[in-house]
Design a protein around this motif. Structure first.
Motif, short mmCIF file in Angstrom:
data_model
loop_
_atom_site.label_atom_id
_atom_site.label_comp_id
_atom_site.label_asym_id
_atom_site.label_seq_id
_atom_site.Cartn_x
_atom_site.Cartn_y
_atom_site.Cartn_z
N THR A 11 -53.42 12.72 58.63
CA THR A 11 -52.38 11.14 57.51
C THR A 11 -52.43 9.94 57.59
O THR A 11 -51.88 9.48 57.08
CB THR A 11 -53.16 12.25 56.23
N ARG A 12 -51.58 10.32 59.34
CA ARG A 12 -50.27 9.56 59.19
C ARG A 12 -51.21 8.14 60.46
O ARG A 12 -50.22 7.60 60.41
CB ARG A 12 -49.12 10.14 59.64
N GLY A 13 -52.20 8.71 60.99
CA GLY A 13 -52.95 7.86 62.16
C GLY A 13 -51.94 7.33 63.56
O GLY A 13 -51.60 8.22 63.56
N ARG A 14 -52.14 6.04 63.60
CA ARG A 14 -50.94 5.88 64.34
C ARG A 14 -48.86 6.52 64.36
O ARG A 14 -48.23 5.70 65.21
CB ARG A 14 -51.85 5.06 65.00
N TRP A 15 -48.82 6.43 63.11
CA TRP A 15 -47.39 6.06 62.34
C TRP A 15 -46.84 6.59 62.97
O TRP A 15 -46.66 7.77 61.94
CB TRP A 15 -47.12 5.61 61.05
N THR A 16 -46.55 7.37 63.77
CA THR A 16 -45.75 8.60 64.72
C THR A 16 -43.86 8.36 64.19
O THR A 16 -43.87 7.32 64.46
CB THR A 16 -45.93 9.06 65.99
N ASP A 17 -43.40 9.81 64.48
CA ASP A 17 -41.77 9.28 64.74
C ASP A 17 -41.53 8.46 64.99
O ASP A 17 -40.49 7.56 65.12
CB ASP A 17 -41.19 10.49 64.39
N GLU A 18 -41.87 8.09 66.59
CA GLU A 18 -40.81 8.02 67.58
C GLU A 18 -42.08 6.35 67.28
O GLU A 18 -41.28 5.60 68.39
CB GLU A 18 -42.45 8.37 68.88
N VAL A 19 -43.08 6.09 67.00
CA VAL A 19 -42.89 4.66 66.82
C VAL A 19 -41.90 4.50 65.63
O VAL A 19 -41.65 2.84 65.61
CB VAL A 19 -44.74 4.79 65.87
N LEU A 20 -41.78 4.76 64.61
CA LEU A 20 -41.20 4.01 63.47
C LEU A 20 -39.77 4.31 63.03
O LEU A 20 -39.16 3.72 62.89
CB LEU A 20 -41.79 5.01 62.51
N GLU A 21 -39.27 5.69 63.79
CA GLU A 21 -37.67 5.63 64.24
C GLU A 21 -37.73 4.46 64.43
O GLU A 21 -36.07 4.12 64.34
CB GLU A 21 -37.58 6.91 65.14
N PHE A 237 -44.13 -13.68 54.87
CA PHE A 237 -43.00 -14.17 54.18
C PHE A 237 -42.10 -13.54 54.42
O PHE A 237 -40.79 -14.53 54.76
CB PHE A 237 -44.02 -15.02 53.38
N LEU A 238 -41.55 -12.69 54.35
CA LEU A 238 -40.73 -11.49 53.95
C LEU A 238 -40.03 -11.37 55.12
O LEU A 238 -39.31 -10.44 55.42
CB LEU A 238 -40.60 -10.30 52.97
N GLY A 239 -40.82 -11.44 56.52
CA GLY A 239 -39.82 -10.95 57.88
C GLY A 239 -39.99 -9.85 58.09
O GLY A 239 -39.18 -9.52 59.14
N ILE A 240 -41.28 -9.66 58.18
CA ILE A 240 -41.85 -8.15 58.13
C ILE A 240 -41.82 -7.60 59.37
O ILE A 240 -42.79 -8.78 59.36
CB ILE A 240 -42.64 -6.75 57.16
N HIS A 241 -42.29 -7.38 60.69
CA HIS A 241 -41.92 -6.92 62.00
C HIS A 241 -43.48 -6.85 62.21
O HIS A 241 -44.31 -5.79 61.43
CB HIS A 241 -40.96 -6.15 62.64
N ALA A 242 -44.57 -8.30 62.93
CA ALA A 242 -45.55 -8.08 63.05
C ALA A 242 -46.24 -6.82 63.32
O ALA A 242 -47.30 -6.09 62.99
CB ALA A 242 -45.83 -9.48 63.40
N ASP A 243 -45.36 -5.83 64.39
CA ASP A 243 -46.12 -4.62 64.78
C ASP A 243 -45.51 -3.49 63.33
O ASP A 243 -46.07 -2.31 63.97
CB ASP A 243 -44.95 -3.94 65.93
N LEU A 244 -45.28 -4.03 62.29
CA LEU A 244 -45.09 -2.68 61.77
C LEU A 244 -46.25 -3.24 60.10
O LEU A 244 -46.29 -2.44 59.56
CB LEU A 244 -43.76 -3.10 61.09
N LEU A 245 -47.32 -4.25 60.29
CA LEU A 245 -47.16 -5.02 59.28
C LEU A 245 -48.87 -4.20 59.63
O LEU A 245 -49.55 -4.31 60.21
CB LEU A 245 -47.62 -6.64 59.31
N PRO A 246 -49.34 -3.25 58.49
CA PRO A 246 -50.77 -2.17 58.70
C PRO A 246 -51.57 -3.71 59.26
O PRO A 246 -51.57 -4.68 59.09
CB PRO A 246 -50.40 -1.77 57.60
#
Length: 390
Positions: A11-21, A237-246
């Motif tokens: 259910t998490r797709g590519r969003w592992t702890d290693e990616v998000l931490e 516009f809120l400055g969320i990192h491009a790699d973190l925007l779904p």
């Protein structure tokens, strides 16, 4: 054990702890640099004036800005190359049509979800004065949503982009102050107002159509996709990192599940924040008839994990329907075009809440909670002045 783990990770797709931490240690370089320079140059009062204008938006920006602030505003107001203007318009039209129910969901799903993240809740209570600060943040969030989702809100002269820029600076100010507090345990809680918490908050706004299906509303995948795309632009516009925007709606749903698994935990901070939220909502809805529906709606929309994390009292949704039903059908105006029973109740509750927010924050001729005229027209909302005239 392994099959459960595999189901969980699927259910998490590519969003592992290693990616998000790593994003928990990350702020936002552009805004952080501006705030650091402002404090170094003793220009704090100018920033404070700008932050205070978040409430009223009487002026887009204060006059005579420091150079660093003016440069920042000019550098961060362009649309990303991938933005699709037609999708943005469709997303805003969807909000114009269902915005009353969506606004109710922001208060009864989005905010409780945020409070369910124990680490994020801690920074929200760090400065103390929970009631006062929570009420201010609730109004700021509501104002932000209305500004960005109103027709033209993300255009060159729209309030939305400027409001997003101000909130981006507000987050940088929080990082500046809280991050310097020796009691803040960054190794355990992460950087205050970090990137993971920001994208999680964005998702509580971007995924609202999915949640509203629990109240009987029905959206096409195209509508949900356009609505999400609109919020993806806002995330830029809120400055969320491009790699973190779904990348798309499916990717966003995977990220949401990953963050829920990572961050939802019971906490005293979350309980205190949600209690203040419930009391705030009750105080903004006239009378006591609808008080029970506030908590019941939270229970209906939020996951069990979130409800438990914020200490939400257990209620039976059905026993709260009869009073609101009689009240709803006593209204003389038509409530949208939804046939769903709960959807009609939610629209009625939303109308009272929005009018309550508007009127309670109006005084001395100055409106501190501004509902854009296009949305007032779409939702047939009566302002305080119109009520008095009537």
């Amino acid at each position: 054990m392994s099959s459960s783990s595999n189901a969980s990770s699927s259910t998490r797709g590519r969003w592992t702890d290693e990616v998000l931490e790593p994003f928990r240690a990350m702020g936002e370089p552009l805004a952080d640099a501006v705030i650091q320079q402002v404090f170094a140059n003793n220009e704090v009062e100018t920033v404070n004036r700008m932050m205070r204008s978040l409430h009223s938006n009487v002026h887009l920006v204060p006059a005579e800005l420091p150079d660093a602030l003016e440069d920042y505003l000019n550098q961060t107001d362009d649309w990303p190359e991938w933005a699709d203007p037609e999708k943005v318009v469709l997303g805003q039209r969807l909000f114009a049509r269902y915005g009353m129910q969506m606004t109710l969901a922001y208060f009864t799903w989005s905010l409780p979800s945020c409070y369910g993240w124990a680490k994020a809740a801690k920074v929200l209570t760090w400065t103390g004065g929970i009631d006062k600060n929570v009420h201010r943040r609730i109004l700021e969030t509501a104002q932000f949503v209305l500004d960005v989702m109103a027709e033209g809100g993300l255009g060159p002269k729209g309030f939305g982009v400027r409001t997003a820029q101000k909130i981006r600076l507000l987050h940088a100010t929080i990082r500046y102050h809280v991050g310097r507090d020796p009691k803040w345990r960054a190794s355990e809680w992460g950087t205050p107002a970090n990137q993971e918490d920001h994208v999680a908050t964005l998702l509580t706004l971007a995924l609202v159509p999915r949640v509203l299906t629990k109240l009987g509303l029905d959206f096409t995948r195209e509508e949900e996709d356009a609505y999400f795309h609109c919020w993806r632009v806002i995330g830029h516009f809120l400055g969320i990192h491009a790699d973190l925007l779904p990348r798309d709606l499916e990717d966003a749903e995977h990220l949401w599940e990953a963050i829920q698994q990572r961050q939802v935990r019971p906490s005293e901070d979350g309980v205190a924040l949600n209690k203040a939220l419930v009391e705030f909502l009750k105080s903004r809805i006239p009378g006591t008839m609808m008080d029970g529906v506030v908590v019941a709606t939270m229970r209906e929309l939020c996951s069990e994990a979130v409800a438990d994390a914020v200490g939400l009292e257990k209620t039976d949704w059905t026993r709260h329907l009869m009073g609101p039903m009689r009240w709803m059908f006593s209204l003389s105006d038509e409530v949208q075009d939804q046939s769903g029973f709960a959807a009609k109740i939610s629209a009625s509750l939303s109308r009272k809440l929005l009018e309550g927010l508007h009127s309670s924050e109006t005084g001395g001729g100055r409106v501190t909670f501004r509902i854009p005229q296009s949305l007032q027209d779409s939702w047939n909302l009566a302002t305080t002045e119109e009520k008095k005239a009537g």
